[in-house]
Every structure is written in C-alpha cells, then in structure tokens.
Write a protein that holds these residues in place. Structure first.
Motif, mmCIF file in Angstrom:
data_model
loop_
_atom_site.group_PDB
_atom_site.id
_atom_site.type_symbol
_atom_site.label_atom_id
_atom_site.label_comp_id
_atom_site.label_asym_id
_atom_site.label_seq_id
_atom_site.Cartn_x
_atom_site.Cartn_y
_atom_site.Cartn_z
ATOM 1 N N ALA A 91 86.057 -9.715 -12.527
ATOM 2 C CA ALA A 91 85.339 -10.400 -11.441
ATOM 3 C C ALA A 91 84.745 -11.737 -11.899
ATOM 4 C CB ALA A 91 84.231 -9.495 -10.912
ATOM 5 N N LYS A 92 84.566 -11.902 -13.214
ATOM 6 C CA LYS A 92 83.959 -13.142 -13.723
ATOM 7 C C LYS A 92 85.016 -14.161 -14.157
ATOM 8 C CE LYS A 92 79.552 -11.744 -13.602
ATOM 9 N NZ LYS A 92 78.741 -11.192 -14.657
ATOM 10 N N LYS A 93 86.295 -13.757 -14.145
ATOM 11 C CA LYS A 93 87.359 -14.611 -14.702
ATOM 12 C C LYS A 93 87.410 -15.980 -13.998
ATOM 13 C CE LYS A 93 92.016 -14.567 -16.205
ATOM 14 N NZ LYS A 93 93.358 -14.205 -16.124
ATOM 15 N N SER B 167 73.783 -6.595 -16.559
ATOM 16 C CA SER B 167 74.652 -5.634 -17.256
ATOM 17 C C SER B 167 75.340 -6.251 -18.474
ATOM 18 C CB SER B 167 75.692 -5.080 -16.285
ATOM 19 O OG SER B 167 76.406 -6.143 -15.696
ATOM 20 N N SER B 168 75.614 -7.549 -18.435
ATOM 21 C CA SER B 168 76.416 -8.153 -19.513
ATOM 22 C C SER B 168 75.816 -8.004 -20.914
ATOM 23 C CB SER B 168 76.680 -9.632 -19.211
ATOM 24 O OG SER B 168 77.149 -9.778 -17.896
ATOM 25 N N PRO B 169 74.506 -8.267 -21.122
ATOM 26 C CA PRO B 169 73.992 -8.189 -22.490
ATOM 27 C C PRO B 169 73.574 -6.793 -22.961
ATOM 28 C CG PRO B 169 72.341 -9.204 -21.057
ATOM 29 C CD PRO B 169 73.489 -8.816 -20.191
ATOM 30 N N LEU C 14 64.392 -15.077 -19.045
ATOM 31 C CA LEU C 14 64.832 -16.036 -18.046
ATOM 32 C C LEU C 14 64.178 -15.860 -16.681
ATOM 33 C CD1 LEU C 14 68.724 -16.003 -18.342
ATOM 34 C CD2 LEU C 14 67.248 -18.004 -18.599
ATOM 35 N N ASP C 15 63.960 -14.600 -16.293
ATOM 36 C CA ASP C 15 63.595 -14.401 -14.890
ATOM 37 C C ASP C 15 62.957 -13.042 -14.638
ATOM 38 O OD1 ASP C 15 66.018 -13.109 -15.404
ATOM 39 O OD2 ASP C 15 67.204 -14.564 -14.290
ATOM 40 N N GLU C 16 62.411 -12.916 -13.452
ATOM 41 C CA GLU C 16 61.833 -11.642 -12.991
ATOM 42 C C GLU C 16 61.839 -11.634 -11.470
ATOM 43 O OE1 GLU C 16 61.362 -8.542 -12.912
ATOM 44 O OE2 GLU C 16 59.884 -8.304 -14.521
HETATM 45 C C1 F6R Z 1 69.571 -12.069 -15.652
HETATM 46 C C2 F6R Z 1 70.072 -13.343 -15.163
HETATM 47 C C3 F6R Z 1 71.284 -13.413 -14.310
HETATM 48 C C4 F6R Z 1 72.442 -12.572 -14.834
HETATM 49 C C5 F6R Z 1 73.668 -12.698 -13.935
HETATM 50 C C6 F6R Z 1 74.811 -11.827 -14.392
HETATM 51 O O1 F6R Z 1 68.396 -12.259 -16.429
HETATM 52 O O2 F6R Z 1 69.481 -14.335 -15.435
HETATM 53 O O3 F6R Z 1 71.694 -14.760 -14.250
HETATM 54 O O4 F6R Z 1 72.762 -12.970 -16.133
HETATM 55 O O5 F6R Z 1 73.323 -12.363 -12.627
HETATM 56 O O6 F6R Z 1 74.438 -10.487 -14.245
HETATM 57 P P1 F6R Z 1 75.383 -9.323 -14.781
HETATM 58 O O7 F6R Z 1 75.412 -9.435 -16.264
HETATM 59 O O8 F6R Z 1 74.700 -8.053 -14.336
HETATM 60 O O9 F6R Z 1 76.724 -9.533 -14.156
#
Ligand code: F6R
Length: 236
Positions: free
Chosen positions: A201-203, A38-40, A66-68
C-alpha cells in the motif's frame, strides 16, 4: 537521499534499529525524534533486544515524539504516549523524564504547540529523527496542503488518515479528528532522518514522494532536500 529497498519487514526493522543504536553508541546523549504507527514497531522491538543484550545504553538519551492525538491522555491505549511506553520506553533504560510526547489534553493547545517547538529549539533539534509515511504522503500529521507548515500545531486529519487509523480503534467514529504534530521545520532541522515504510500500500507513495516533484501535496517529498535522509522500504 538514500533509498534502501529490503526484502522483508524483519530486514527493515533490523536495519533501522542498527542505525538508531549506532547513533546512540556514537553519541550517548543523543536526542532522538521518534514516530509511532505500525511501521516502527519492529524497529523498536529490535532496539529493546539490543538494549537487553547490553549493546546500547539509553540512560543519557532524550527523545521528542512527532505527534499526539488531541483529546487522548497518556493512559488511553491508542494515545501515542501509551504506544511509546509500551513498545519502547518501558523496556529500555531511558529515563522517562527525558521523553517528551505532545500533551493531547493540554488546556491551551496553542501554548502546548509553541512550548514544544521552543523545547526542540532549546535542545538544539534532534540528532536523529525516525519517521513513517502515510498513504497520502504525510510525515507526522503534516497532511497534504498548498504550502509546507513549519510550526508545531493542531492539525486536522485527512479522511484517508482517519480511515487508515480506524484499524486501531473499536470504530471509525472513535478516531480523533485532530492531532498535535511537529511541523516541517522541526522535522527538517534533524541532523539525520530515517524513514521506515512497509507494505504494498505504500509502494506508490514512496515512488511519488522520493522520485517525483517536491510538493506540499506530498509532504514527505521535502525530504529529498534533507542532507542526510535514509528511507528503508520493504514491500512485505
Ligand atoms: C506517527 C506518525 C504518522 C505515521 C504514518 C504511518 O507518529 O507520525 O505519520 O508514521 O501515519 O503510519 P503507519 O506506520 O501505521 O502506516
């Protein structure tokens, strides 16, 4: 390490998009490492706007994700290939042949991981890597461990990661339990890193990862020794 605190998600997205676009403007054949989650999402939206306005040209850009998730093919709505297509690639002038996301349904997953690392090495690593951060401090799906793992591999997702990602699926049971993830080696070999994080939640994890001890229990903490890493955080 440069930690920038901004006031809103919009400001975070504008700032991150401007760094990524500046990278492409100054090196049109840039290799971008990209993240999902969600962040990007806001960052990609701003990039789409800039591309539509003719401010940036992605025709020569290559990308590696990065991943799948293991077990999801690219047409699955929760696959990261689908995410990248719908949030970014379908709306900018990148050649999709030049975009790579690990194949979560490869018959030989170990070979897929080895080939992925070999490809990243063959293109000389990424010029700019976009990252998010999990509540447990993961980057990619490099979950807390007793050592840092350099290679791309199949990783088991932590229970907290499955919980966090359940919001995207009809039920928690549907969340894949494994993912192919770029390892710390490929991530740290990026010339520049931009990590985006938002929300209260990320603080706590942002503080621990970027001001505390460097430890594989919080994989993002290794970014403290990257020579060019910018973290953009908004509490919103
Ligand atoms: C996604 C990835 C994950 C997310 C992480 C945060 O490709 O590599 O590390 O960046 O889980 O996810 P969000 O942004 O949804 O909180």
């Amino acid at each position: 390490m440069n930690l920038i605190k901004v006031k809103s998600y919009d400001e975070l997205s504008t700032k991150a998009a401007s760094i990524i676009c500046a990278q492409v403007v100054s090196k049109p054949d840039s290799i971008l490492g990209l993240a999902t989650g969600s962040s990007p999402v806001g960052t990609y939206k701003k990039i789409v706007e800039k591309c539509a306005a003719g401010e940036v040209d992605f025709s020569r850009v290559r990308s590696v994700n990065l991943d799948e998730y293991v077990g999801l093919d690219g047409s699955h709505e929760q696959s990261y290939r689908y995410f990248m297509d719908t949030h970014l690639f379908d709306h900018i002038n990148i050649d999709k042949k030049n975009t790579r996301v690990p194949c979560g349904i490869a018959e030989d997953l170990a070979k897929e991981c080895a080939d992925y690392d070999a490809y990243i090495k063959s293109i000389g690593g990424t010029d700019l890597q976009v990252l998010g951060i999990g509540v447990d401090g993961h980057i990619g799906f490099n979950e807390p461990d007793d050592h840092f793992t350099l290679a791309t591999r199949v990783a088991d997702l932590d229970e907290s990661t499955i919980d966090a990602n359940a919001r995207f699926f009809a039920s928690r049971d549907e969340v894949p339990k494994q993912a192919i993830t770029m390892g710390i080696g490929a991530i740290m070999s990026a010339k520049k890193i931009v990590l985006v994080a938002n929300g209260k939640a990320k603080k706590e994890i942002i503080e621990k990862a970027f001001t505390g001890t460097i430890t594989p229990q919080i994989t993002a903490s290794i970014l403290q020794v990257h020579p060019d890493c910018t973290v953009i955080y908004s509490e919103e």
